[in-house]
Write a protein that holds these residues in place. Sequence first.
Motif, short mmCIF file in Angstrom:
data_model
loop_
_atom_site.label_atom_id
_atom_site.label_comp_id
_atom_site.label_asym_id
_atom_site.label_seq_id
_atom_site.Cartn_x
_atom_site.Cartn_y
_atom_site.Cartn_z
N THR A 129 7.13 53.58 62.60
CA THR A 129 7.33 52.49 63.56
C THR A 129 6.64 51.22 63.08
O THR A 129 7.23 50.13 63.08
CB THR A 129 6.81 52.90 64.94
OG1 THR A 129 7.15 54.25 65.16
CG2 THR A 129 7.39 52.06 66.01
N VAL A 130 5.39 51.34 62.67
CA VAL A 130 4.66 50.16 62.20
C VAL A 130 5.36 49.58 60.98
O VAL A 130 5.55 48.37 60.86
CB VAL A 130 3.19 50.52 61.88
CG1 VAL A 130 2.49 49.34 61.24
CG2 VAL A 130 2.47 50.93 63.14
N GLY A 131 5.77 50.47 60.07
CA GLY A 131 6.46 50.01 58.87
C GLY A 131 7.71 49.24 59.22
O GLY A 131 8.03 48.22 58.62
N MET A 132 8.42 49.73 60.24
CA MET A 132 9.65 49.06 60.63
C MET A 132 9.37 47.65 61.15
O MET A 132 10.06 46.70 60.80
CB MET A 132 10.35 49.89 61.69
CG MET A 132 11.75 49.44 61.97
SD MET A 132 12.07 49.42 63.72
CE MET A 132 10.88 48.28 64.28
N PHE A 133 8.32 47.51 61.99
CA PHE A 133 8.02 46.18 62.54
C PHE A 133 7.50 45.25 61.45
O PHE A 133 7.68 44.03 61.52
CB PHE A 133 6.99 46.28 63.66
CG PHE A 133 7.55 46.82 64.96
CD1 PHE A 133 8.67 46.23 65.52
CD2 PHE A 133 6.97 47.88 65.61
CE1 PHE A 133 9.19 46.71 66.72
CE2 PHE A 133 7.48 48.37 66.80
CZ PHE A 133 8.60 47.79 67.35
N ALA A 134 6.85 45.82 60.42
CA ALA A 134 6.23 44.96 59.41
C ALA A 134 7.16 44.65 58.24
O ALA A 134 6.87 43.77 57.45
CB ALA A 134 4.94 45.61 58.89
N ALA A 135 8.28 45.39 58.13
CA ALA A 135 9.14 45.21 56.97
C ALA A 135 9.78 43.82 56.99
O ALA A 135 10.24 43.36 58.04
CB ALA A 135 10.22 46.28 56.95
N THR A 136 9.81 43.16 55.84
CA THR A 136 10.50 41.87 55.77
C THR A 136 11.64 41.94 54.78
O THR A 136 12.11 40.93 54.28
CB THR A 136 9.54 40.74 55.37
OG1 THR A 136 8.93 41.10 54.14
CG2 THR A 136 8.48 40.53 56.41
N ASP A 137 12.07 43.16 54.47
CA ASP A 137 13.26 43.34 53.65
C ASP A 137 14.19 44.25 54.43
O ASP A 137 13.75 45.23 55.03
CB ASP A 137 12.89 43.98 52.32
CG ASP A 137 14.09 44.08 51.40
OD1 ASP A 137 14.19 43.26 50.50
OD2 ASP A 137 14.92 44.97 51.62
N PHE A 138 15.47 43.90 54.42
CA PHE A 138 16.40 44.62 55.29
C PHE A 138 16.52 46.09 54.89
O PHE A 138 16.58 46.99 55.75
CB PHE A 138 17.78 43.94 55.26
CG PHE A 138 18.64 44.23 56.45
CD1 PHE A 138 18.34 45.25 57.33
CD2 PHE A 138 19.77 43.46 56.70
CE1 PHE A 138 19.15 45.50 58.44
CE2 PHE A 138 20.58 43.71 57.80
CZ PHE A 138 20.26 44.73 58.66
N VAL A 139 16.53 46.37 53.59
CA VAL A 139 16.64 47.76 53.15
C VAL A 139 15.42 48.56 53.61
O VAL A 139 15.54 49.67 54.13
CB VAL A 139 16.81 47.85 51.63
CG1 VAL A 139 16.79 49.29 51.17
CG2 VAL A 139 18.11 47.18 51.21
#
Lengths: 506, 473
Positions: A129-139
């Motif tokens: 979940t945290v990774g998803m909110f922090a990701a700035t690349d669509f993939v």
Amino acid sequence: MNQLGFPILSLITYLPLVGAFIVATLSGDDEKVAGKARCIAFIFSIVVLALGVFVWTQFNPAIAGYQFVEAVPWLSGINVEYSMGVDGISLFLILLTLLLTPIAILASHGIKTRARSFFAAMLLLETMTVGMFAATDFVLFYIFFEAVLLPMYLIIGVWGGERRVYAAVKFFVFTLAGSLFMLLALVWIWRHLGTTNIAVMTHSHISPEAQTWLFLAFLAAFGVKAAVWPLHTWLPDAYGEAPIPGTIMLAAVLSKMGAYGFLRFALPMLPNASAMFEPLMFVLGVVAVIYISYVALAQTDMKRMIAYSSVAHMGVIIIGLFTFTVEGIEGALFQMLSHGLVIAGLFICAGIITARGETLTLRNLGSLAINMPVFAAALLFFTLANMGLPGTSGFIGEILVIVGALKVNFWVSLLGGAGMVLGVTYSLVLVRAVLFEKYARPELSRLKDLTGREYAMLVPLAVLVMWLGVYPSSFTHAFDAPIAAMVQAHTAALNPHIALAMVTAK
Amino acid sequence: MTDFYALLPSLVLGVGGMVLLLGGVLNKKTDTTPAVTFGAVVLLLIAALLNLTAPDGMLFHGLFTTSLFTRFADTLVYIGAIAALILSVDFNKREKIARFEYPILVLFAVLGMIAMISASDMMSLYLGFELQSLALYICAALARDNLRSTEAGLKYFVLGALASGLLVYGISLVYGFAGTTSFTALANVFQKGADTGTIAGVVFVLVGLAFKVSAAPFHMWAPDVYEGAPTSVTALFATAPKAAAMALFLSVMAGPFGHLTDQWEMLIQIIAVLSMVIGGLAAIGQNNIKRLLAYSSISHMGYALMGLAVGTVNGIQASLAYIAIYVVMSFGAFACVVAMRRNGKAVENIDDLAGLSSERPGFAFAFAVFMWSMAGIPPLAGFFAKLYVFATALNAGYDTLTIIGIIVSVISAFYYLRVIKVMYFDRGEPQFDRTSAGAGFVMVIGALATIFFVVVPGPLMAVAGEAAKALMG
């Protein structure tokens, strides 16, 4: 690299993974392992919470773009970077996740069977979940978005209630089918813009015809996750059947993933389509608020009633997002945080009842206020916050959304606001049925009031609900900059001549 | 001398295999199977290491080539064969089919695969093709007292012979119309286009190859053979020959027929779509885990062929990466199937797995990892395999193909999910026998590679890219 010179976001993301690994490799007899696993999981989640708070203190609210940025080349050949960053929008959603994970772990006292796997799954869920909110690349975003399914599927299916298998499979199939459309949109955008960097994608132009299709694809993916009516049917089953900690994570954090997706992708990337579908989204939002509130009123089970109230609140969030006003979007974001805290509080209250061996069927509950006064106060407090009483966080979110909607359309504002009134009806029904003497049974008088562990879960939530309600600007000032930029970009995209005027004025 | 070094891996396998055979035949007193298997694994390891350092070049006046491409495919074959041999030791003993001939047959099959991967002439291609096929037919019928195993062997043989016939007929047509069997000469001839007779020949060759990789509509043999053959042999079938045949497919289509892309492109697309769809849909109704994996491998071949259908270097790269990841997932999944034994008997139904996660959490987790990875759920390796294929197909403008691929992969997620559902949610007591060290080892290696691929996807993709460049020139 970033202002700290240290990949703190990756540390926050992957530290729970280390914890999950340690928990999974514990050995010993079941009873002892359960305690140890819970303890280790709790320590890890508290440490990452502290790191998250540290990021908040170092966060510069004046900047609209991403901060604490990390970027490393990752998938060679197809030009995908591993990149992470937070802005005012994702910061508090990450903090919400970090806060609710330890609380959910505290709420897992009743998990005795296969405890190692359970706590490993909880920590894994936190990472994803945290990774998803922090990701700035669509993939990268897509990977985390999908990967959230794996631990949640197991949490519902292994430790859930009677109809757990049905609920788990329904949850998985609904979300996977939704994500399929997002993957299609992703590959389309990838091919036409040649990048998967979210910041670059946001500032690229996509033709209005293509936007329509992309928007529908996003609506399928994020609409399912955010449980937008009529894509919400998996939700009552999943919420109802998941174990209490799973329900807390689902309702408080996972449902925000969908709204976050709208905010991050649909709105800024597809301005024309968003404007075109505004009426549709308003209708969906209003139907959710009014119709689902009535459905909630008809429920006979406490957990399901709270679940439906959650769908109704997601309707308010959707309305706020699609007003394209600073107030509306800020209200929606605020409501996301507030709803996360409040719904967690309500589900913890439900968990407190089940932990004492009672069912959640409203018909079998009643008069708990006599023997459990503190519990009664807590439940009442969160219920009031849920219906949006001034002074609590729920009020700020809803009032901002209503104000934002009023600028756009009076009727949407009125009907959306009607949700507050309807919220009062089912909330009061709930409180009366649980706390007061409608269905009192003698067995209920033996129940004990809150334990220390339960205080530890409820007090931080209550304090935050009050903080958000009384002094909202400590939060809103962080999302002012990105949201103002987003609204401005949206207006500029829809009216090219205004954009030109703005550029010349500068 | 270059010739000799490039030939060394094959020599090690061939000569070593003969020596082991002699040893096994001459020693009648003791059970030599473990020793022979060990010897075969060591020979494969030596060959694999020699293969890594083998120089590029032509052998035997252009009958064989070695390049980074062949070394890449060879390595996959070695990995698959070694994993299958490790799995066979304990399984064959418990099934009482431990014969010392099995590892030797595997060695000769691998020799055939190496030959067909490196072939740069239709004749050497056919030679390698037959050598591996004949060895594998016998392997399928290894449990010769078992009706299903002999049936599988016979079925494989009859249908395989048919495919070989089609292949050799196609080769003869191509030779008749082009006047040569050498790949480079053929490529030169076809530069100016091809007449109908040649096209017919190409189609027959393509059908023969499609049979070997069990791509639909030439897949009928796969489920029966997978189910009938002993599991240790099925584990071999699903990995090494698949990788070899796929590599051959790529090298034939991109090599001698590289200029006829317009003619065969459509056929490959049809085969790819049919494989994905038939493999994906037919697996839903299966209760036998080996049949399920057979259909799953058919659909995986469809995805791998999508890369070939694109026809660019990137497409070949995606195909190679797909096969590499597929081999790892496959031997891992078959290690799990090999470990499914109750009271000394192999069990193969999905329902037999009920309750596995409470009894054997590690085993269940590994199996779940392979299933999720095959379904293409991120962050596991299988997702990236599919992502690369879809991304290259889409970049080359194959929108419909990509959309079909994505939809099928979601539908097929359903049956992989069912295996996980049974293991984790259903109640039951599988009470499996203790897993042998070999199966456990293969399982752990496979699971680690599948999980941690996300951390370092770079090296594999880079090597696959270089290999694709070596092939396309």
